[in-house]
Design a protein around this motif. Sequence first.
Motif, PDB file in Angstrom:
ATOM      1  N   HIS A   1     -16.119   0.778  -2.916  1.00 41.85           N
ATOM      2  CA  HIS A   1     -15.815   0.127  -4.188  1.00 41.85           C
ATOM      3  C   HIS A   1     -17.116  -0.433  -4.744  1.00 41.85           C
ATOM      4  O   HIS A   1     -18.155  -0.360  -4.088  1.00 41.85           O
ATOM      5  CB  HIS A   1     -14.786  -1.005  -3.969  1.00 41.85           C
TER       6      HIS A   1
ATOM      7  N   HIS B   1     -19.019  -3.744  -7.362  1.00 41.69           N
ATOM      8  CA  HIS B   1     -18.967  -5.039  -8.045  1.00 41.69           C
ATOM      9  C   HIS B   1     -19.935  -4.919  -9.225  1.00 41.69           C
ATOM     10  O   HIS B   1     -21.001  -4.305  -9.086  1.00 41.69           O
ATOM     11  CB  HIS B   1     -19.427  -6.164  -7.112  1.00 41.69           C
TER      12      HIS B   1
ATOM     13  N   GLU C   1     -23.781  -8.449  -5.857  1.00 45.34           N
ATOM     14  CA  GLU C   1     -23.395  -9.581  -4.996  1.00 45.34           C
ATOM     15  C   GLU C   1     -24.634 -10.074  -4.256  1.00 45.34           C
ATOM     16  O   GLU C   1     -25.006 -11.236  -4.378  1.00 45.34           O
ATOM     17  CB  GLU C   1     -22.315  -9.129  -4.020  1.00 45.34           C
TER      18      GLU C   1
ATOM     19  N   HIS D   1     -20.282  -0.838  -2.289  1.00 43.19           N
ATOM     20  CA  HIS D   1     -19.983  -1.191  -0.901  1.00 43.19           C
ATOM     21  C   HIS D   1     -19.180  -0.077  -0.240  1.00 43.19           C
ATOM     22  O   HIS D   1     -18.096   0.253  -0.712  1.00 43.19           O
ATOM     23  CB  HIS D   1     -19.191  -2.497  -0.827  1.00 43.19           C
TER      24      HIS D   1
ATOM     25  N   THR E   1     -16.654 -10.273   1.078  1.00 43.37           N
ATOM     26  CA  THR E   1     -16.956 -11.147  -0.065  1.00 43.37           C
ATOM     27  C   THR E   1     -15.712 -11.357  -0.922  1.00 43.37           C
ATOM     28  O   THR E   1     -15.776 -11.953  -1.987  1.00 43.37           O
ATOM     29  CB  THR E   1     -18.070 -10.546  -0.938  1.00 43.37           C
TER      30      THR E   1
HETATM   31 ZN   LIG Z   1     -17.515  -5.396  -1.981  1.00 42.20          ZN
END
Ligand SMILES: [Zn+2]
Length: 263
Positions: free
Chosen positions: A94, A96, A106, A119, A200
């Motif tokens: 996925h 962010h 992140e 990630h 996270t």
């Molecule tokens: Zn992530």
Amino acid sequence: TACSSKFVLSQVHPMWQEPLAIPGGDRQSPIDIVERKSVFDSKLKPLVTNYDPKTCQQIWNNGYSFLVEYDDTTDKSTLKGGPLQDQFRLCQFHFHWGECNSWGSEHTVDRRLFPAELHLVHWNADKYNLFEEAVVEDNGLAVIGVFLKIGKRHEGLQKLVDALPVIRHKDSVVEFTKFDPACLLPPNIDDYWTYHGSLTTPPLTEAVTWIVMKQHIEVSHDQLAVFRSLLFTAAEEEVQKSMVNNFRGTQPLRGRTVRSSFT
Ligand SMILES: [Zn+2]
Ligand SMILES: CCc1cc2c(cc1OS(N)(=O)=O)CC[C@@H]1[C@@H]2CC[C@]2(C)[C@@H](O)CC[C@@H]12
């Protein structure tokens, strides 16, 4: 708009409220990676990824990000080497991202933010039988982080971008097959930072060996704009909210050492 340069990032609220008590709390992620404080470890081996595109199953909007999910019932898509003692299975990847290109990642490197971060989530199949078991164990998960920068169009990513309008709303899912996640890794995966941290997003469990790539990948502005066309909200909700800024802020290092595989 919030993206004008004078806007301060600290006023961007992540989409979920930080819990008051965090399990353990001294190994949280993400963190700021301070290059000059990372410690070169010559014992770190090259990473070995072995992904089978045939294990790619579906893509779904879980109301936080979109996840591309893999069949992890056999050892067909695996990660080993690097800082890892065991063999890990890919279960999902996925991203962010921010509402604009000024922020979205992140992890940060010397406080530098990237527009997005990929990630790839794996779990320790030598020690556990299911992802859900591994997610609460110290050595349970390994997540590869890759920074995204705005530049030329990423040909491999386009198949994924084209599927996103079908899963605009939370809890929507669509079949997605034959996607090789290796195409999203940078050319050189031997240069990385590694440290012990956490997920996270809830459950925020401190089960993750993080492997953050030094080299970024490039995607086009238009490709990232399609990420921002996704929604946090389900179809029936009357107020629709754009899926942006789905990143957690950096967390205290609490004495941890970040190791590097390169000098
Ligand atoms: Zn992530
Ligand atoms: C997208 C960010 C996300 C979602 C999920 C995890 C982790 C995630 O991001 S992160 N940054 O790696 O921490 C780990 C737990 C996963 C969850 C996706 C949904 C599940 C797989 C549940 O079905 C059971 C365990 C859940």
